[in-house]
Enzyme design. Structure first.
Site, short mmCIF file in Angstrom:
data_model
loop_
_atom_site.label_atom_id
_atom_site.label_comp_id
_atom_site.label_asym_id
_atom_site.label_seq_id
_atom_site.Cartn_x
_atom_site.Cartn_y
_atom_site.Cartn_z
NE ARG A 1 -0.63 7.08 18.38
CZ ARG A 1 -1.80 7.29 18.25
NH1 ARG A 1 -2.42 7.54 16.92
NH2 ARG A 1 -2.58 7.28 19.14
CB ILE A 2 4.09 9.49 12.13
CG1 ILE A 2 3.14 8.11 12.22
CG2 ILE A 2 5.24 9.03 11.36
CD1 ILE A 2 2.46 7.84 10.57
CB ILE B 1 6.94 10.20 5.59
CG1 ILE B 1 6.71 11.06 6.75
CG2 ILE B 1 8.28 9.76 5.02
CD1 ILE B 1 7.46 10.59 7.98
NE ARG C 1 -2.08 8.15 1.75
CZ ARG C 1 -1.61 7.34 2.74
NH1 ARG C 1 -0.43 7.59 3.08
NH2 ARG C 1 -2.29 6.55 3.60
CG ASP D 1 7.61 6.32 1.24
OD1 ASP D 1 8.26 5.71 0.36
OD2 ASP D 1 6.51 5.80 2.15
CD GLU E 1 1.94 6.74 -3.62
OE1 GLU E 1 1.45 5.67 -3.20
OE2 GLU E 1 2.30 7.76 -2.84
CG HIS F 1 2.74 4.67 -0.07
ND1 HIS F 1 1.77 5.43 -0.56
CD2 HIS F 1 2.79 4.64 1.30
CE1 HIS F 1 0.92 5.46 0.48
NE2 HIS F 1 1.65 5.22 1.70
CB ILE F 2 8.68 1.51 1.03
CG1 ILE F 2 9.55 2.60 1.26
CG2 ILE F 2 8.68 0.68 -0.20
CD1 ILE F 2 11.00 2.03 0.82
N GLY F 3 6.55 3.20 3.58
CA GLY F 3 6.73 3.73 5.05
C GLY F 3 6.20 2.66 6.07
O1 GLV Z 1 0.64 5.21 4.19
C1 GLV Z 1 0.67 4.43 4.92
C2 GLV Z 1 -0.56 4.61 6.02
O2 GLV Z 1 -1.50 5.32 5.73
O3 GLV Z 1 -0.53 3.77 7.04
#
Ligand code: GLV
Length: 389
Positions: free
Chosen positions: A222-223, A303, A305, A329, A334, A353-355
């Site tokens: 999806r992303i 983006i 892990r 990210d 972290e 980690h600001i996605g």
């Molecule tokens: O890192 C963000 C998520 O897993 O939604």
């Protein structure tokens, strides 16, 4: 159970009341499935226009204490739930913080039916599961569930849900932001602009263009698809690799080319973006060999892990210009320890980690998590359940 009220077409219920729909005769299941929706009047019932039901709805008013117990780490602070999300959760649940739970375990443990988590904390460990006999669902706010031991949780008969819809746009945006920032050396540029000692532009200080470059997306879910849609507006050539499933429909919609072998994508891409979940199969999927296949002018963006990349190999590749740059990210751990070699490089951008750290995404994740948890508690189809592999 005492029936408190009956509402039919045109009924208004006082603001602030909470209730549970007990029975819905007739055809209005789209609005209030029988025995299902817990509501607070503001969102479901109070309307200026007539309520759209064609027959009687019987409700029982509920106090906050009667709502199902939801364990959260804390309210506010670094890892706690933000105030606006607390207000949202309180419409459906009786919130219990970890501190309250630990202070009165005996009483609280019976009450708790759900736990609300994100990749921050609390980690739901065996001890916590053992102390919550009525726990039915862990609602993860976010898509990645690698911080949860799904097998162990499922052995306790507890379901896990996530929020794949809510995170998609904001995470795709951060992927694009990192790609553009790295390509155009935005962070360095900003430092030059604000430094009192700078010569403004150096001739050897050039970025690269994203427009018309080749983007290799590893993980067209999806992303990944949202990233491809955005990349299309930059006239990028889009390659993608999925380990399991070719996505022909999405491929056609964005004009992407499928690379059956990840190696082909790595060799051809100017920008490689990782958009995969962390599983034992994807752990360190990008290591020395894979970095060596990339163009020396290419940029690696992560983006997903942190542990998708072998960070030692990445340090070596960036130090020796095996690849041009990296934009991350996510890292492991972290945050990175302050003396980590990745932090000493100048061809890297790291964000914390600001996605999904947008006002909108946080709200949507909470809403999606609430819908999931209520579905489990009400025995309805669960929109986004995650299963152990
Ligand atoms: O890192 C963000 C998520 O897993 O939604």
């Amino acid at each position: 159970m005492e029936l408190q009220a009956a509402i039919g077409p045109g009924t208004e219920v006082a603001e602030g009341a909470r209730g549970c729909v007990l029975q819905v005769p007739g055809n209005c299941s789209g609005l209030f499935p029988p025995g299902a929706a817990r509501f607070s009047c503001k969102e479901n019932i109070v309307r200026k226009e007539p309520v759209q039901v064609n027959s009687l709805v019987v409700i029982k008013a509920m106090s906050e204490q009667e709502l199902p117990g939801l364990l959260i780490l804390d309210i506010g602070g670094t890892y706690g739930v933000q105030e606006n999300i607390v207000a949202l959760l309180k419409k459906h649940f009786c919130l219990i913080t970890m501190k309250e739970f630990l202070a009165n375990k005996k009483e609280m443990s019976k009450k708790i039916q759900s736990v609300f988590v994100s990749e921050c904390r609390p980690t739901v460990d065996q001890e916590l599961l053992e102390s919550l006999p009525n726990l039915k669902v862990i609602g993860n706010s976010g898509v990645g569930v690698d911080h949860l031991n799904l097998k162990m949780i499922s052995n306790f008969g507890v379901k896990v849900t996530n929020t794949p819809h809510a995170v998609a746009d904001s995470t795709a945006d951060i992927g694009m932001a990192l790609m553009l920032a790295s390509a155009r050396r935005l962070v360095e540029g900003s430092q030059i602009a604000i430094s009192p000692h700078t010569k403004y532009f150096a001739v050897d200080w050039l970025g690269v263009e994203v427009s018309r470059a080749t983007l290799g997306i590893i993980g067209m879910g999806r992303i990944g698809y949202k990233v491809a849609q955005r990349a299309r507006a930059f006239d990028m050539k889009i390659l993608y690799h999925n380990r399991k499933q070719r996505r022909k429909e999405e491929e056609q919609a964005v004009g992407a080319h499928y690379c059956e072998k990840m190696e082909d994508l790595l060799q051809q891409s100017d920008f490689v973006m990782l958009v995969v979940n962390l599983t034992p199969e994807t752990h360190k999927m990008i290591g020395k060999k894979e970095l060596g296949l990339m163009k020396p002018t290419a940029t690696l963006i992560n983006i997903g892990r942190g542990a998708l990349i072998d960070q030692d190999a990445l340090v070596e590749a960036l130090q020796n210009n095996i690849i041009r740059a990296a934009a991350l990210d996510v890292t492991y751990p972290e945050p990175l320890p302050r003396d980590h070699p990745l932090l000493k490089l100048n061809n890297i951008i790291i964000t914390p980690h600001i996605g999904t750290a947008t006002v909108q995404a946080v709200q949507m994740m909470a809403e999606e998590a609430i819908a999931n948890m209520l579905a489990v508690l009400n025995g309805q189809p669960i929109p986004s359940e995650v299963f152990p592999k």
